[in-house]
Design an enzyme around this catalytic site. Sequence first.
Site, PDB file in Angstrom:
ATOM      1  CG  ASP A 205      34.703  44.887  45.363  1.00 13.40           C
ATOM      2  OD1 ASP A 205      35.534  44.088  44.895  1.00 13.40           O
ATOM      3  OD2 ASP A 205      34.255  45.834  44.720  1.00 13.40           O
ATOM      4  CG  HIS A 206      36.255  38.630  44.891  1.00 14.10           C
ATOM      5  ND1 HIS A 206      35.251  38.930  44.022  1.00 14.10           N
ATOM      6  CD2 HIS A 206      37.242  38.086  44.140  1.00 14.10           C
ATOM      7  CE1 HIS A 206      35.613  38.580  42.798  1.00 14.10           C
ATOM      8  NE2 HIS A 206      36.826  38.058  42.838  1.00 14.10           N
ATOM      9  CG  HIS A 268      35.229  43.344  41.101  1.00  6.90           C
ATOM     10  ND1 HIS A 268      34.867  43.202  42.415  1.00  6.90           N
ATOM     11  CD2 HIS A 268      34.774  42.236  40.478  1.00  6.90           C
ATOM     12  CE1 HIS A 268      34.217  42.051  42.568  1.00  6.90           C
ATOM     13  NE2 HIS A 268      34.141  41.458  41.400  1.00  6.90           N
TER      14      HIS A 268
END
Length: 514
Positions: A205-206, A268
Site C-alpha cells: 500500500d504505497h 490508502h
Amino acid sequence: MTLTTPPELMPNPLRDPQDRRMPRIAGPCGLVIFGVTGDLSRKKLMPAVYDLAQRGLLPPGFSLVGFARRDWADQDFAEIVHDAVREHSRTPFREEVWKQLAKGFRFVPGDFADDVAFSNLRDTIEALDRERGTAGNHAFYLSIPPRFFPDVVGQLKQHGLADDSASSWRRVVVEKPFGHDLQSARELNQIVSEVFAPESVFRIDHYLGKETVQNIMALRFANGLFEPVWNANYVDHVQITMAEDIGIGGRAGYYDGIGAARDVIQNHLLQLMALVAMEEPISFEAQSLRLEKQKVLQSVKRPDRLDLCTSRGQYVAGWAGGEKVRGFLEEEDIPNTSTTETFAAIKLAIDTRRWAGVPFYLRHGKRLGRRVTEVAVIFKRAPHLPFTETATEELGENALVIRVQPDEGVTVRFGSKVPGTAMEIRDVNMDFAYGGAFVESSPEAYERLILDVLLGDPPLFPQHEEVELSWKILDPIIDYWAEHEKPEPYPAGTWGPQSSVDMLARDGRNWRRP
Ligand code: BG6
C-alpha cells in the site's frame, strides 16, 4: 590536530539491528518484476530501483529481471529501464551508477502459462546466483492484474522458485487491489499463502511508504504536545482527503467496475485513518503496529444510514489546469452506461472510548479542484470565549493538518489578534514545511518499500487481516450503492457532488478547501 570519529559514531556491525540511524543496505539479492511493461513498473518501480542504487543502498551484485510477453533481449530491456529512469527517477542520472546497475539486468520472455518461460526464469536466477552472487535471494514483484496471480504463483511453486532454504529467501510482493471485496480478497490470499509463508508476502500500500504518512507516527508518539488532546474530549472531527486533478487516463481497463472506493478508500485512506486513530503501539515492530491498526479497523461501526453517511459521484466534462476536459463516460474504453464512481466520501465512527462521537470523514475523487492529500484533525471550540461576539466572528476551529502531498508538511491553525487598536481575532497558520526544515528531498514511497522488501522488514506492509477488515467496512457500502445509488455527476475541476457537501452540512460542518 587530527579529528577522529568518536567510537559511538563509528559503523559497528554489532550495533542493535533496530538502530535506524545506520544506513539500511540490502544484502545480496535480486528482484524479478512481472508486468514489466506496465505503467507502475515504468513510472515507479524501475526509477525506484535506480534511486536506491544511486543512494548506495543496493548490493553491488543486485540483479533486476524483467518477465513479459515481449520478444526482447537483455539489451532491449535495459533500454526500456534506461528511458524509464531518465524520465521518472528522483535523483540525478549518473552514468557510473547506471553502468554498474545495468550489468545485472536480464529479460525472460514468455507468458504466465508458459512452462518453458518459467524454466528459463529459474535458469536465469541460478546463473545470477553464480555470476553476480545474488545468493539465492530473490523477490518476485507481481505488478500484474490479480486474475493472473494463480498462474504466476503456481508456476513459481512448480518450478521450485518459491522455496526458501536455510541460507536464502524468496519473497513475493503483491500490489493492491487485494481483491474487489472480502470474498475475493480471501480467495486471493488463499492462492498466495498456499505457496508463500505469511512472512514472505509483502502487500504494497504505497501510502505507507510515504515519508509524510510515517510522520503521523512521529508527530503523535514522539511529542508531548499532541497526544493529550488526541481524543474525543478535544477533537471535533477528522477529515481525510485524497484529491486528484487527473482523470483515469489510460486506465479504463483497471478502473471501470472498480471505482474510487475500492481503488483508494479501501486501502490508502483506511490505512491513514488507522494511523491517526490507533493507540500507541508497544513498539514499531510489524506485529505491534499491525495489532493497533487492526483494533481501529475492527472498531469501525457500520453507518446506520448509508444514504446519509456516504456520497458517490462521477465526473462530467469540465476544466482541469485551464483546459477543457471530457467526462468519465467519454473517456476511452469506458462504456457510456458505466456506473463506476470516480468520487466517494464516507463518514465513519470508531467505537472506542478515545473516539466516541468523533466522525471521521473520508473522501477521494478524480478530476477534483487540485491534487492534494491531507489529514485534518479539527478541534472543538474553546469552551468559553472571554471576548465580545464581534471580536471572534472570524474565528474558526483550531486544526492540525498533516499535509501528505504535494506540499509536504504540517499546519497548525489557531486564532490570533489582528494588529490594531481593537480586539479582533482571526485564524492564522503556523507551518512546518519539509522543504524548509530538511535539506534532502523525501524518498519516493516505492524506494522505501522496495528496500524494505529486500531487507525483509515488514512494518510498512499491511497484513491480510487488515485487508479483510477494510473490506468488511467497505463491502456493505458498495453493496448498498449497487442496489440504490447511481453516482451523482460533478463537473471536472470542482470538489465533487452536492451529496458530499450535504453529508457534512447535516452535521453542521464543512469540508476544508485545501
Ligand atoms: C493508486 C491508485 O493506488 O494511487 C490511483 O490506484 C491513484 O488511482 C494513485 O492515482 C495515487 O497515488 P499518489 O501517490 O500519486 O497519491
